[in-house]
Design a protein around this motif. Sequence first.
Motif, PDB file in Angstrom:
ATOM      1  N   LEU A  33      25.367  26.751  34.667  1.00 58.85           N
ATOM      2  CA  LEU A  33      26.456  27.527  34.073  1.00 58.85           C
ATOM      3  C   LEU A  33      27.423  26.616  33.315  1.00 58.85           C
ATOM      4  CD1 LEU A  33      27.248  30.092  36.917  1.00 58.85           C
ATOM      5  CD2 LEU A  33      26.266  30.594  34.663  1.00 58.85           C
ATOM      6  N   TYR A  37      28.251  27.124  29.295  1.00 53.56           N
ATOM      7  CA  TYR A  37      29.581  27.406  28.761  1.00 53.56           C
ATOM      8  C   TYR A  37      30.313  26.172  28.246  1.00 53.56           C
ATOM      9  CZ  TYR A  37      28.973  32.125  30.502  1.00 53.56           C
ATOM     10  OH  TYR A  37      28.511  33.403  30.691  1.00 53.56           O
ATOM     11  N   TRP A 208      28.089  35.401  42.432  1.00 58.42           N
ATOM     12  CA  TRP A 208      28.009  34.447  41.325  1.00 58.42           C
ATOM     13  C   TRP A 208      28.730  34.970  40.084  1.00 58.42           C
ATOM     14  CZ3 TRP A 208      26.653  29.483  40.982  1.00 58.42           C
ATOM     15  CH2 TRP A 208      25.895  28.917  42.020  1.00 58.42           C
ATOM     16  N   ASP A 209      28.861  36.281  39.997  1.00 58.71           N
ATOM     17  CA  ASP A 209      29.548  36.871  38.848  1.00 58.71           C
ATOM     18  C   ASP A 209      30.996  36.418  38.747  1.00 58.71           C
ATOM     19  OD1 ASP A 209      29.689  38.585  41.293  1.00 58.71           O
ATOM     20  OD2 ASP A 209      31.111  39.727  40.079  1.00 58.71           O
ATOM     21  N   GLU A 212      31.094  33.070  36.854  1.00 58.34           N
ATOM     22  CA  GLU A 212      30.669  33.243  35.460  1.00 58.34           C
ATOM     23  C   GLU A 212      31.719  34.018  34.664  1.00 58.34           C
ATOM     24  OE1 GLU A 212      26.783  33.862  32.705  1.00 58.34           O
ATOM     25  OE2 GLU A 212      26.635  34.412  34.812  1.00 58.34           O
ATOM     26  N   LYS A 216      33.518  32.541  31.356  1.00 60.42           N
ATOM     27  CA  LYS A 216      33.577  33.292  30.098  1.00 60.42           C
ATOM     28  C   LYS A 216      35.013  33.381  29.591  1.00 60.42           C
ATOM     29  CE  LYS A 216      29.566  36.322  30.838  1.00 60.42           C
ATOM     30  NZ  LYS A 216      29.134  37.720  31.116  1.00 60.42           N
TER      31      LYS A 216
END
Length: 276
Positions: A33, A37, A208-209, A212, A216
């Motif tokens: 991740l 990003y 996990w969201d 993330e 973002k």
Amino acid sequence: MNKKFMRFPKGKAKVVTFSYDDCVEEDQRLIDLLKKYGMKGTFNLIPGWFAEEGTVYPEGETYRLVTEGMAKKMYDTKEVEVSNHGDCHKFMTSLSTAEMADDMLACRKKLEALFGRNIRGMAYPYGWYNEELEKVLAMCGIVYSRTVCSTYEFELPDNWLEWHPTCHHDADELMDLAEEFVRMKPQDTPKLFYVWGHTFEFERNDNWDVIEEFMKKVSGKDDIWYATNMEIYEYVKAYESLDISADGRRIVNPSKIPVWVEIDGTLYEIKDELVL
């Protein structure tokens, strides 16, 4: 010169960093991740806890320690700083001074041999620390150590051996803080958003969201620097080492790190010397 403020590379006034503990297999997903990003993070490893090569964990086990071979492959990437977390993750403040030093030096030596670089950062095992331990760490060459005491603020540390993070990734305030951080336009001192945790928690809590969504929100911003813990420490120390003449018109940078400074509203990059 009326006002002088440190700025991060390219004149940025904000920085984001991550710190994750315990060298578990789930770290790989977080590293992926970070790469996705365009961010960086620090991973605090416990070499005395590396699993034996060929270890197979039972289905559903979320605390899966990496092997030494996995560690070398997983963490040896430009997005990652490897840091110390004790050789055996002991309750350090319960030990004698000699035991503290022995554990920390064992940790440093093993990690430095594995990764071929000096490793001078740390996160306190279990979050336990005191003044005696700080003195021992300094004598062992440790220059910063992260606590588990969330501040819910964006300030750089006053004491690098008591580096308090902004918050844990499970904090209810995470996204509100992220919104505030993205919107702010620091006019004086620069600001830091520091997230910490353990990646096995994402799998255990099936969230996990959360991380993330945070990435973002804060990634890809022109006014934010994305750095490891050590990159931040070394940059600030380079700024603090600037040699300024008595009239404030000549600034000499003795470090190897180019430093950005905002002086009376104008940005300057100082590689060697600046004469105003």
